[in-house]
Design a protein around this motif. Sequence first.
Motif, mmCIF file in Angstrom:
data_model
loop_
_atom_site.group_PDB
_atom_site.id
_atom_site.type_symbol
_atom_site.label_atom_id
_atom_site.label_comp_id
_atom_site.label_asym_id
_atom_site.label_seq_id
_atom_site.Cartn_x
_atom_site.Cartn_y
_atom_site.Cartn_z
ATOM 1 N N ASP A 1 0.862 -1.187 0.000
ATOM 2 C CA ASP A 1 0.000 0.000 0.000
ATOM 3 C C ASP A 1 0.894 1.231 0.000
ATOM 4 O O ASP A 1 1.223 1.779 1.053
ATOM 5 C CB ASP A 1 -0.911 -0.034 1.224
ATOM 6 N N THR A 2 1.271 1.665 -1.198
ATOM 7 C CA THR A 2 2.210 2.776 -1.334
ATOM 8 C C THR A 2 1.487 4.119 -1.247
ATOM 9 O O THR A 2 0.259 4.180 -1.185
ATOM 10 C CB THR A 2 2.945 2.679 -2.682
ATOM 11 N N ASP A 3 2.259 5.178 -1.271
ATOM 12 C CA ASP A 3 1.700 6.537 -1.268
ATOM 13 C C ASP A 3 0.730 6.677 -2.441
ATOM 14 O O ASP A 3 1.118 6.496 -3.603
ATOM 15 C CB ASP A 3 2.848 7.540 -1.412
ATOM 16 N N PRO A 4 -0.539 6.980 -2.184
ATOM 17 C CA PRO A 4 -1.540 6.998 -3.264
ATOM 18 C C PRO A 4 -1.407 8.160 -4.229
ATOM 19 O O PRO A 4 -2.137 8.236 -5.205
ATOM 20 C CB PRO A 4 -2.862 7.079 -2.496
ATOM 21 N N ASN B 1 -0.715 13.450 -10.682
ATOM 22 C CA ASN B 1 0.644 12.908 -10.680
ATOM 23 C C ASN B 1 0.781 11.663 -11.546
ATOM 24 O O ASN B 1 1.489 10.710 -11.193
ATOM 25 C CB ASN B 1 1.105 12.590 -9.254
ATOM 26 N N VAL B 2 0.087 11.658 -12.689
ATOM 27 C CA VAL B 2 0.121 10.501 -13.584
ATOM 28 C C VAL B 2 0.460 10.948 -14.997
ATOM 29 O O VAL B 2 -0.112 11.914 -15.509
ATOM 30 C CB VAL B 2 -1.233 9.753 -13.588
ATOM 31 N N THR B 3 1.396 10.246 -15.613
ATOM 32 C CA THR B 3 1.683 10.404 -17.034
ATOM 33 C C THR B 3 1.508 9.036 -17.697
ATOM 34 O O THR B 3 1.428 8.015 -17.016
ATOM 35 C CB THR B 3 3.108 10.933 -17.280
ATOM 36 N N PHE B 4 1.453 9.046 -19.038
ATOM 37 C CA PHE B 4 1.194 7.807 -19.767
ATOM 38 C C PHE B 4 2.270 7.550 -20.814
ATOM 39 O O PHE B 4 2.826 8.486 -21.413
ATOM 40 C CB PHE B 4 -0.149 7.877 -20.497
ATOM 41 N N LYS C 1 3.804 -2.152 -12.411
ATOM 42 C CA LYS C 1 4.778 -1.706 -11.414
ATOM 43 C C LYS C 1 4.157 -1.582 -10.026
ATOM 44 O O LYS C 1 4.755 -1.969 -9.034
ATOM 45 C CB LYS C 1 5.370 -0.352 -11.847
ATOM 46 N N ASP C 2 2.949 -1.027 -9.977
ATOM 47 C CA ASP C 2 2.301 -0.778 -8.691
ATOM 48 C C ASP C 2 0.789 -0.824 -8.881
ATOM 49 O O ASP C 2 0.139 0.204 -9.058
ATOM 50 C CB ASP C 2 2.736 0.592 -8.144
ATOM 51 N N PRO C 3 0.191 -2.014 -8.855
ATOM 52 C CA PRO C 3 -1.250 -2.144 -9.106
ATOM 53 C C PRO C 3 -2.127 -1.303 -8.188
ATOM 54 O O PRO C 3 -3.150 -0.771 -8.615
ATOM 55 C CB PRO C 3 -1.509 -3.640 -8.903
ATOM 56 N N VAL C 4 -1.732 -1.175 -6.921
ATOM 57 C CA VAL C 4 -2.546 -0.396 -5.990
ATOM 58 C C VAL C 4 -2.542 1.074 -6.372
ATOM 59 O O VAL C 4 -3.592 1.740 -6.367
ATOM 60 C CB VAL C 4 -2.058 -0.597 -4.541
ATOM 61 N N ARG C 5 -1.385 1.594 -6.727
ATOM 62 C CA ARG C 5 -1.299 3.010 -7.149
ATOM 63 C C ARG C 5 -2.110 3.228 -8.426
ATOM 64 O O ARG C 5 -2.825 4.243 -8.565
ATOM 65 C CB ARG C 5 0.167 3.391 -7.399
ATOM 66 N N ILE C 6 -2.050 2.289 -9.372
ATOM 67 C CA ILE C 6 -2.820 2.405 -10.615
ATOM 68 C C ILE C 6 -4.315 2.373 -10.316
ATOM 69 O O ILE C 6 -5.088 3.178 -10.842
ATOM 70 C CB ILE C 6 -2.429 1.277 -11.589
ATOM 71 N N LEU C 7 -4.714 1.466 -9.435
ATOM 72 C CA LEU C 7 -6.133 1.360 -9.087
ATOM 73 C C LEU C 7 -6.616 2.626 -8.397
ATOM 74 O O LEU C 7 -7.741 3.092 -8.637
ATOM 75 C CB LEU C 7 -6.350 0.137 -8.197
ATOM 76 N N ARG C 8 -5.782 3.190 -7.576
ATOM 77 C CA ARG C 8 -6.170 4.424 -6.891
ATOM 78 C C ARG C 8 -6.275 5.595 -7.882
ATOM 79 O O ARG C 8 -7.079 6.504 -7.689
ATOM 80 C CB ARG C 8 -5.181 4.733 -5.776
#
Length: 551
Positions: free
Chosen positions: A31-34, A66-69, A350-357
């Motif tokens: 559970d990383t920094d969201p 804070n998301v790029t593609f 890389k980080d499914p939880v961050r992507i889901l958030r």
Amino acid sequence: MFSKYLQKLLILAICAVFISCGGKKDREYPDTDPTYPINISIFSMANMQQPPAGNKIYKWISDNLNVTFTWDILVGDKDQKIGVMIAGGDYPDLLHVDSTKFYEAGALIPLDNLIERYAPRLRAHYAEAWEKMKEEDGRIYTLPVWGVVSGRDYSTWYGDSALWIQKEVLKEFGYPKITTMDEYFDILIRYKERYPTINNMPTIGFTILSYDWRSFCLINPPNFLAGFPNDGNGTIDPVTHEYKAFLYQDISKRWFKKLNEMNTLGLIDRSCFVDNYDQYLSKIASGRVLGFHDQAWQFQSAEYSLTNQGMHNRTYAPLPIVFDESITPRYRNRRLPNVGQGIGISVKAKDPVRILRFLEAQLADDVQKVIGFYGILDEDYQLDENGLPYRTQLQRDQQADEVWKLHNQAHLWRSHNPKKEGTFENDWPTNISDFYHEREAAVRPEDKELWAAYGVTSNAELMDPNPPPNPVWFPAWQINTPDSSDAQIAWKRAEEVYRRFLPRIIMSRTGQFDRLWEEYLEELGKSGLSAYEKFMQTEVNKRIQRWSPKN
């Protein structure tokens, strides 16, 4: 004592077997920094351009979420590309899913438990579709990105199948009522005779998209002409629920015999069976194609081109054409989630939880307005004295311009993201264009004239003002055959047969039709099509059992 020891070992062994046979726990993800910055890589099958670096909405997403593609947009053969990815086990973070291939290959992680834990907004968004989204193992791997409607559905856009006709053709003959196949082709013939050229190019009466996987435009019309809804490659009896592929049915013979007759009269585009998709779009964008069967999303870019060239009169109206007046058309459906298709998080993410958030955060109303169909307040729309949104005519013109959209909308991400359709929490339509004042301001004179002539207010209403409830199994086109299964092999063989025979049947001399059709049926009989029908029947029955309302 010894027997108790053996008993313990036996219990442990049984538990181990149980765990290995499907009772295994989900993989734990940290559970990383969201909100930490992340670049999400995406495989896309959308026929769209890469967004330019300066696109303002992608910059907004970067600044606010804070998301790029990084995009890997399909070029070339879809199945080959997916096969290479699966063989190498090398996947981006997000996968564009339109079949069971990635699921069967173990390329997707289960999302249901993660959504329950980290994404309450997503869980609520998919509440009504939740059970339908589950795969055979009872887990959810793919998030539908279209058809999840909340609140009131304001949309009047029609994007499904139809026999389309150029608006100028209808106007030329005083907007006649056209119901049957014969009436449809008759008006195309008459217009082509009056205007053998358009824009100094030969007029094309009727063209057919038969390229690659898009060849459903070649084979699907008989299904609709006979009054069946869109269940993919077959018809389903509404009473007995019997599934039958329509390739060999008399309804297909009736349609292709008509095309054969129309070819003899010079109406059929003689190069359509060798054209690729871009050539098909180019012909439509030239303004000289009078009619075709398709779904609107496939040729929408060509219509944009026509409008931008000042030829909106040569864009298209959908018609619910049937074989004869005794048949009730079933083209238009009620909105429904496009289950089994959408996006999934890959096992290499890389980080499914961050992507889901992120997927959760971008579903918020204020974010949906920006990345969806509103844009940025005071740049793409304003609020009036009553606090309601509106656009200036310049803003409306900009948002109809393909070049402007490429730089000022997140059109590519909008084709892949879980999105709200219907209304926001404040009861605004999720698309600003669906406000009555905006819709009226954006409707072009050609459309107003056409709709008024037929007593409707939209293309959707033109097709069916009040579509009946969808059948419980609907739509069967969402059902995919497993890779290398007997059903898939049978359909591939049948596909090879119709690709080989149907162009010849259409282009043959009229006196050759019956002989070629018999040869076609004989070859089709060798394809093992019954294995495909058996599989589809089983899957339809499963849907009826699982999805029927429980008493």
